[in-house]
Design a protein around this motif. Structure first.
Motif, PDB file in Angstrom:
ATOM      1  N   LEU A  62      32.818  10.985  -6.508  1.00  0.00           N
ATOM      2  CA  LEU A  62      32.922  11.601  -7.787  1.00  0.00           C
ATOM      3  C   LEU A  62      31.670  11.041  -8.889  1.00  0.00           C
ATOM      4  O   LEU A  62      31.194  11.745  -9.679  1.00  0.00           O
ATOM      5  N   ALA A  63      31.603   9.754  -8.865  1.00  0.00           N
ATOM      6  CA  ALA A  63      30.569   9.076  -9.741  1.00  0.00           C
ATOM      7  C   ALA A  63      29.297   9.656  -9.339  1.00  0.00           C
ATOM      8  O   ALA A  63      28.332   9.819 -10.194  1.00  0.00           O
ATOM      9  N   ILE A  64      28.786   9.892  -7.963  1.00  0.00           N
ATOM     10  CA  ILE A  64      27.597  10.308  -7.750  1.00  0.00           C
ATOM     11  C   ILE A  64      27.285  11.583  -8.321  1.00  0.00           C
ATOM     12  O   ILE A  64      26.086  12.031  -8.598  1.00  0.00           O
ATOM     13  N   ILE A  65      28.058  12.538  -8.273  1.00  0.00           N
ATOM     14  CA  ILE A  65      27.876  13.977  -8.675  1.00  0.00           C
ATOM     15  C   ILE A  65      28.330  14.294 -10.491  1.00  0.00           C
ATOM     16  O   ILE A  65      28.046  15.327 -10.649  1.00  0.00           O
ATOM     17  N   VAL A  66      28.715  13.264 -11.061  1.00  0.00           N
ATOM     18  CA  VAL A  66      29.291  13.439 -12.212  1.00  0.00           C
ATOM     19  C   VAL A  66      28.062  13.929 -13.161  1.00  0.00           C
ATOM     20  O   VAL A  66      28.362  15.140 -14.133  1.00  0.00           O
ATOM     21  N   TYR A  67      26.874  13.834 -13.040  1.00  0.00           N
ATOM     22  CA  TYR A  67      25.732  14.454 -13.697  1.00  0.00           C
ATOM     23  C   TYR A  67      25.273  15.830 -13.179  1.00  0.00           C
ATOM     24  O   TYR A  67      24.739  16.557 -14.186  1.00  0.00           O
ATOM     25  N   ARG A  68      25.886  16.100 -12.168  1.00  0.00           N
ATOM     26  CA  ARG A  68      25.740  17.678 -11.840  1.00  0.00           C
ATOM     27  C   ARG A  68      26.816  18.731 -12.286  1.00  0.00           C
ATOM     28  O   ARG A  68      26.425  19.820 -12.130  1.00  0.00           O
ATOM     29  N   LEU A  69      27.535  18.141 -12.989  1.00  0.00           N
ATOM     30  CA  LEU A  69      28.376  18.928 -13.378  1.00  0.00           C
ATOM     31  C   LEU A  69      28.203  19.881 -14.651  1.00  0.00           C
ATOM     32  O   LEU A  69      28.052  19.165 -15.699  1.00  0.00           O
ATOM     33  N   PRO A  70      27.962  21.158 -14.596  1.00  0.00           N
ATOM     34  CA  PRO A  70      27.219  21.857 -15.908  1.00  0.00           C
ATOM     35  C   PRO A  70      28.008  21.809 -16.986  1.00  0.00           C
ATOM     36  O   PRO A  70      27.311  21.721 -17.986  1.00  0.00           O
ATOM     37  N   TRP A  71      29.384  21.776 -16.781  1.00  0.00           N
ATOM     38  CA  TRP A  71      30.127  21.457 -18.120  1.00  0.00           C
ATOM     39  C   TRP A  71      30.114  20.207 -19.013  1.00  0.00           C
ATOM     40  O   TRP A  71      30.597  20.260 -19.790  1.00  0.00           O
ATOM     41  N   SER A  72      29.366  19.560 -18.171  1.00  0.00           N
ATOM     42  CA  SER A  72      29.211  18.014 -18.878  1.00  0.00           C
ATOM     43  C   SER A  72      27.836  18.009 -19.567  1.00  0.00           C
ATOM     44  O   SER A  72      27.428  16.967 -20.153  1.00  0.00           O
ATOM     45  N   TRP A  73      26.969  18.977 -19.254  1.00  0.00           N
ATOM     46  CA  TRP A  73      25.843  18.997 -19.742  1.00  0.00           C
ATOM     47  C   TRP A  73      25.750  19.063 -21.428  1.00  0.00           C
ATOM     48  O   TRP A  73      24.589  18.652 -22.079  1.00  0.00           O
ATOM     49  N   LYS A  74      26.954  19.499 -22.018  1.00  0.00           N
ATOM     50  CA  LYS A  74      27.133  19.548 -23.577  1.00  0.00           C
ATOM     51  C   LYS A  74      27.059  17.984 -23.897  1.00  0.00           C
ATOM     52  O   LYS A  74      26.968  17.658 -25.315  1.00  0.00           O
ATOM     53  N   ARG A  75      27.448  17.138 -23.191  1.00  0.00           N
ATOM     54  CA  ARG A  75      27.665  15.697 -23.387  1.00  0.00           C
ATOM     55  C   ARG A  75      26.425  15.139 -23.581  1.00  0.00           C
ATOM     56  O   ARG A  75      25.542  15.451 -22.641  1.00  0.00           O
ATOM     57  N   SER A  76      26.244  13.961 -24.424  1.00  0.00           N
ATOM     58  CA  SER A  76      24.865  13.200 -24.473  1.00  0.00           C
ATOM     59  C   SER A  76      24.836  12.538 -23.118  1.00  0.00           C
ATOM     60  O   SER A  76      25.497  12.148 -22.351  1.00  0.00           O
ATOM     61  N   LYS A  77      23.433  12.103 -23.024  1.00  0.00           N
ATOM     62  CA  LYS A  77      23.340  11.373 -21.569  1.00  0.00           C
ATOM     63  C   LYS A  77      23.817   9.919 -21.622  1.00  0.00           C
ATOM     64  O   LYS A  77      24.356   9.531 -20.760  1.00  0.00           O
ATOM     65  N   LEU A  78      23.910   9.496 -22.637  1.00  0.00           N
ATOM     66  CA  LEU A  78      24.714   8.042 -23.007  1.00  0.00           C
ATOM     67  C   LEU A  78      26.131   8.178 -22.432  1.00  0.00           C
ATOM     68  O   LEU A  78      26.556   7.308 -21.591  1.00  0.00           O
ATOM     69  N   THR A  79      26.824   9.168 -23.038  1.00  0.00           N
ATOM     70  CA  THR A  79      28.145   9.546 -22.695  1.00  0.00           C
ATOM     71  C   THR A  79      28.439   9.555 -21.166  1.00  0.00           C
ATOM     72  O   THR A  79      29.240   8.826 -20.554  1.00  0.00           O
ATOM     73  N   MET A  80      27.488  10.162 -20.559  1.00  0.00           N
ATOM     74  CA  MET A  80      27.413  10.517 -19.125  1.00  0.00           C
ATOM     75  C   MET A  80      27.318   9.191 -18.166  1.00  0.00           C
ATOM     76  O   MET A  80      27.432   8.937 -17.313  1.00  0.00           O
ATOM     77  N   LYS A  81      26.323   8.300 -18.809  1.00  0.00           N
ATOM     78  CA  LYS A  81      26.065   7.106 -18.032  1.00  0.00           C
ATOM     79  C   LYS A  81      27.143   6.005 -18.206  1.00  0.00           C
ATOM     80  O   LYS A  81      27.533   5.436 -17.366  1.00  0.00           O
TER      81      LYS A  81
END
Length: 272
Positions: A62-81
């Motif tokens: 899950l951690a590996i693909i978390v950046y690939r989830l398109p509905w997460s793209w509205k979140r800031s890069k720092l949040t996703m990190k």
């Protein structure tokens, strides 16, 4: 996102297979084995496969693909990190507890430690995972880290993550086989009793889950766009919550997306 329906199908398949793997490993230790406990016996050992499957494999995937989830793209890069690091940290804690359980069991049962290939590769994967986590936090979450360092280390970080993930699945398969050979005596593993067949299916689930995660993680067209791209798209008519980004797959908006992405991708993606 290109091939958005294929992405959803692949992601859903990975989720289903991952959930089945968790159900199977729990069914294995609770039905075929003496359950779970923390008394130095087999029940304590059983935390080893349960926590490694749930944490070291499923959560790491899950951690590996978390950046690939398109509905997460509205979140800031720092949040996703932070989310990426947090999920990896939980997976690491699971793996550490699983390792402590097996060492404690060996100590009580007077079984030698670190004699099998399973244990050698498993401990190496755990150490590398710890190093990967520490370096990842230091390089990508600390604001004082030079961008040049982040860009230089990113290919190593990505490669190491995928290598550790595949290694952990290989270690799990070795451990499953080793456990069945040792525990099944009458009938033996080679006679294919119900437990052997059941756990072999668990191993297949882990392989399929790993293959799906690697497929998602290596598709360039499913990569999170650069921050400049997302900002440009939202400035040109995107919704406030950024949900429009995941719907751009055709027409003039898709062409604009690709043009902006090609212009900015080289610099920004190096620090993704």
């Amino acid at each position: 996102m290109e091939n958005y329906k294929l992405f959803l199908f692949t992601l859903s398949s990975a989720a289903v297979v991952g959930i089945l793997a968790i159900i199977f490993v729990l069914r294995w230790v609770l039905h075929f084995q003496p359950g779970l406990g923390w008394n130095g016996g087999l029940a304590e050992f059983n935390w080893h496969p349960v926590l490694n499957v749930c944490g070291f494999i499923i959560l790491q995937g899950l951690a590996i693909i978390v950046y690939r989830l398109p509905w997460s793209w509205k979140r800031s890069k720092l949040t996703m990190k932070i989310i990426h690091a947090s999920v990896n940290l939980v997976a690491f804690i699971f793996a550490v507890v699983a390792t402590v359980a097996v060492f404690d069991f060996h100590h009580v049962a007077k079984i030698p430690d670190m004699y099998s290939l399973h244990s050698w590769v498993g401990l190496a994967a755990l150490i590398l995972y710890c190093l990967q986590l520490v370096l990842g936090v230091g390089l990508y979450l600390m604001p004082f880290t030079p961008i040049s360092w982040r860009a230089a280390f990113m290919p190593v970080h990505v490669y190491s993550g995928l290598l550790i993930f595949t290694s952990v699945i290989a270690v799990a398969l070795m451990g499953i086989t080793e456990k069945l050979i040792f525990s099944l005596t009458n009938p033996k593993y080679k006679d294919s009793p119900p437990e052997a067949i059941f756990v072999n299916i668990l191993g297949l689930f882990l392989v399929v889950f790993g293959a799906l995660i690697l497929w998602i993680a290596t598709r360039q067209s499913w990569k999170r766009p650069s921050e400049q791209t997302l900002h440009s798209l939202n400035s040109n008519g995107g919704d406030e919550d950024g949900t429009k980004v995941s719907q751009l797959s055709e027409g003039t908006e898709a062409e604009a997306f690709e043009t902006i992405r090609q212009r900015n991708n080289k610099c920004d993606d190096q620090v993704n």
